[in-house]
Design an enzyme around this catalytic site. Structure first.
Site, PDB file in Angstrom:
ATOM      1  CG  ASP A 157      -9.605   2.248   4.119  1.00 39.11           C
ATOM      2  OD1 ASP A 157      -8.583   2.796   4.580  1.00 39.11           O
ATOM      3  OD2 ASP A 157     -10.455   2.855   3.450  1.00 39.11           O
ATOM      4  CE  LYS A 187      -4.119   1.941   2.170  1.00 40.22           C
ATOM      5  NZ  LYS A 187      -5.183   1.751   3.185  1.00 40.22           N
ATOM      6  CG  LEU A 238      -6.684 -10.033   3.254  1.00 37.30           C
ATOM      7  CD1 LEU A 238      -7.718  -9.130   3.901  1.00 37.30           C
ATOM      8  CD2 LEU A 238      -6.464 -11.276   4.098  1.00 37.30           C
ATOM      9  CG  ASN A 290     -13.735   0.736   3.662  1.00 34.31           C
ATOM     10  OD1 ASN A 290     -13.095   0.773   2.616  1.00 34.31           O
ATOM     11  ND2 ASN A 290     -14.152   1.829   4.274  1.00 34.31           N
ATOM     12  CG  ASP A 305     -15.014   5.094   5.444  1.00 36.43           C
ATOM     13  OD1 ASP A 305     -16.231   5.278   5.263  1.00 36.43           O
ATOM     14  OD2 ASP A 305     -14.196   5.105   4.513  1.00 36.43           O
TER      15      ASP A 305
END
EC number: 2.7.11.1
Length: 519
Positions: A298, A154, A228, A286, A281
């Site tokens: 996230d 990321k 994942l 997510n 969130d």
């Protein structure tokens, strides 16, 4: 008469080029990341003991260029969107330049190349997802046995920030309160803080056993985590929003969606009670799904449960979850009920205990009417709860007399209050005997006579008098002479034992001098 010596030119000092790139590199401390200098001779040994003023300064800009040249051999291992690193660097198209500027700037590129050099990852070969704050890429690593391991990298955007509302999630965070003010004024420092925040949140979730990506390595704005997805073809698990569950019958499909709903509520409670976090969130976008298991992703915006906005974030998560599963035909609990289930500190946090608690909530709730008016009333109650003010501290309870007159079930902050029964001091004789009997009779109802109630009150007052009897104050000045002498001798003996392990002063001076030479 000997002639005077000719004046010599001063030693040449190579000043670093004062460019914006040099300043950024010095601020980011790139040199310490890629060159440790361990075992190299000190400057005084190399220059024959020259003074600090006569020593030439290091050209940091040239050193970074040399490092980039050494690490350039790994450039072919980075392939984003089927483009090699050289094509991204050479292509002058605006779209490619924007992608390179947002994610792969010079510093980020150097961090990735250094990860490849250290074998943290072996190759980056594709894009998993792109977002407003970061991009996620496929990566490959190999273990000691040569087995292929899929990773996810990321990379947080540093130049063009599409997500500019980070201050709402960082302000009031106790873990970063010493550096959050500086980070809010500098975008690059904010990105570093944001990446560190998600890395630490993932560690909490992974330690608590909540399905999520495993955090592996973090360097500035680049994070390596577990992948994942399908390890054979590199495809990530689908989002819950894109998942289609089809059973043999309609009842089986609804039962599977209901099971996922209960599992997600349990994960939210465990995240709140065990990890001390609120997602902030949480939605179907997510959450990943695979073979009946939900994965939380996230968590960069997740905050601790004592954050000033934690209550609002939790209500927003509950609303998103209930709305999504209601669209899938699940008979969801009310927002108020889910909120009390998550924030209740007395319930169980294991899987079976939470499942039983949710089943009990379904069993004890009032029966739902099928009319449109009843559904409208429930929706109005949810809307009222979503916009209702919930105090986070007792200082925010303004009308205390009015609140005390309400029923316990209607207080939204009841989970913050202590139990009504205060534990009494041990050794009180009023717990057993006639006092305890009269107290229990007083609690049973209004059937007891007034004389019994008065006797119970008298016994209770006597017990409180024993509990609050005057004791000797603390402090050395209130001790007698013998106790003072014993305390003084004990302190001397402790200091004497501590001096035995103390480092000699001449050894300490040598270590300090050696550390100064290394610098």
């Amino acid at each position: 008469m000997t002639p005077a010596p000719e004046p010599q030119d001063p030693p040449t000092i190579h000043e670093p080029v004062a460019t914006e790139q040099t300043d950024d590199i010095s601020d980011w401390d790139v040199e310490s990341d890629y060159e440790d200098g361990y075992g190299a001779p000190s400057k005084s040994q190399a220059q024959g003991g020259a003074s600090a003023a006569d020593r030439p300064k290091i050209n940091a800009h040239a050193r970074i260029d040399d490092q980039m040249t050494d690490l350039a051999r790994h450039a072919s291992k980075i392939r984003l969107d089927n483009l090699t690193m050289q094509q991204i660097f050479r292509d002058k198209d605006r779209t490619d330049n924007a992608t390179s500027d947002q994610v792969l700037d010079n510093h980020t590129r150097m961090i990735i190349l250094n990860m490849l050099n250290r074998n943290i990852i072996s190759e980056i070969y594709g894009t998993i997802s792109t977002g407003k704050e970061a991009n996620v890429y496929n990566a490959v690593a190999y273990d000691n046995n040569g087995e292929r391991i899929e990773r996810a990298v990321k990379v947080y955007k540093t130049i063009i920030l599409g997500f500019k509302d980070r201050e709402r999630y960082l302000a009031g965070e106790q873990r970063f309160k010493t550096i959050v003010d500086k980070a809010l004024s500098a975008p690059r420092k904010m990105i570093k803080l944001w990446a560190e925040k998600e890395f630490r949140n993932l560690k909490r979730l992974h330690t608590a056993g909540i399905p999520c990506p495993e955090p592996i390595y973090l360097k500035y704005n680049v994070m390596v985590m577990g992948f994942l997805g399908d390890h054979t073809n590199g495809y990530a698990f689908p989002r819950l929003h894109d998942t289609k569950i089809t059973g043999e019958t309609l009842e089986e499909t609804e039962a599977e969606w209901r099971r996922l709903y209960i599992n997600l509520l349990s994960m939210m409670r465990r995240m709140y009670q065990v990890c001390g976090l609120v997602h902030g969130d949480l939605s179907e976008y997510n959450i990943l799904y695979n073979e009946g298991v939900l994965y939380i992703i996230d968590v960069s915006q997740s905050v601790e449960h004592d954050h000033i906005e934690a209550t609002n974030f939790l209500r927003m998560d509950i609303r998103n979850v209930n709305d999504f599963f209601a669209r899938r035909g699940v008979d969801t609990l009310s927002d108020r009920t889910v909120y009390h289930f998550i924030t209740d500190s007395t319930g169980a946090v294991d899987e079976n205990g939470m499942r039983k608690a949710i089943d009990n909530l379904y069993a004890t709730r009032p029966p739902l009417a099928e009319s449109e008016e009843a559904r409208a009333e429930q929706e109005i109650d949810n809307q009222v709860f979503r916009n209702q003010f919930i105090p986070t501290t007792l200082e925010e309870v303004y009308n205390l007399e009015v609140e005390l007159g309400k029923k316990v079930d209607t207080r939204l902050y009841q989970h913050m209050l202590a139990d009504s029964k205060v534990p009494e001091s041990t050794g009180g004789e009023h717990k057993s005997g006639e006092g305890g009997e009269s107290g229990s009779e007083d609690e049973e109802g209004d059937e007891g006579e007034s004389g019994e109630v008065e006797s119970g009150d008298e016994e209770r007052e006597e017990g409180e008098g024993d509990r609050f009897e005057k004791k000797r104050p603390r402090g050395k000045k209130h001790l007698d002479k013998a106790e003072k002498h014993a305390h003084k001798m004990a302190v001397k003996e402790a200091k004497r034992e501590k001096r035995k392990e103390k480092m000699p002063k001449h050894v300490k001076k040598k270590l300090v001098a050696a550390n100064k030479k290394r610098k």
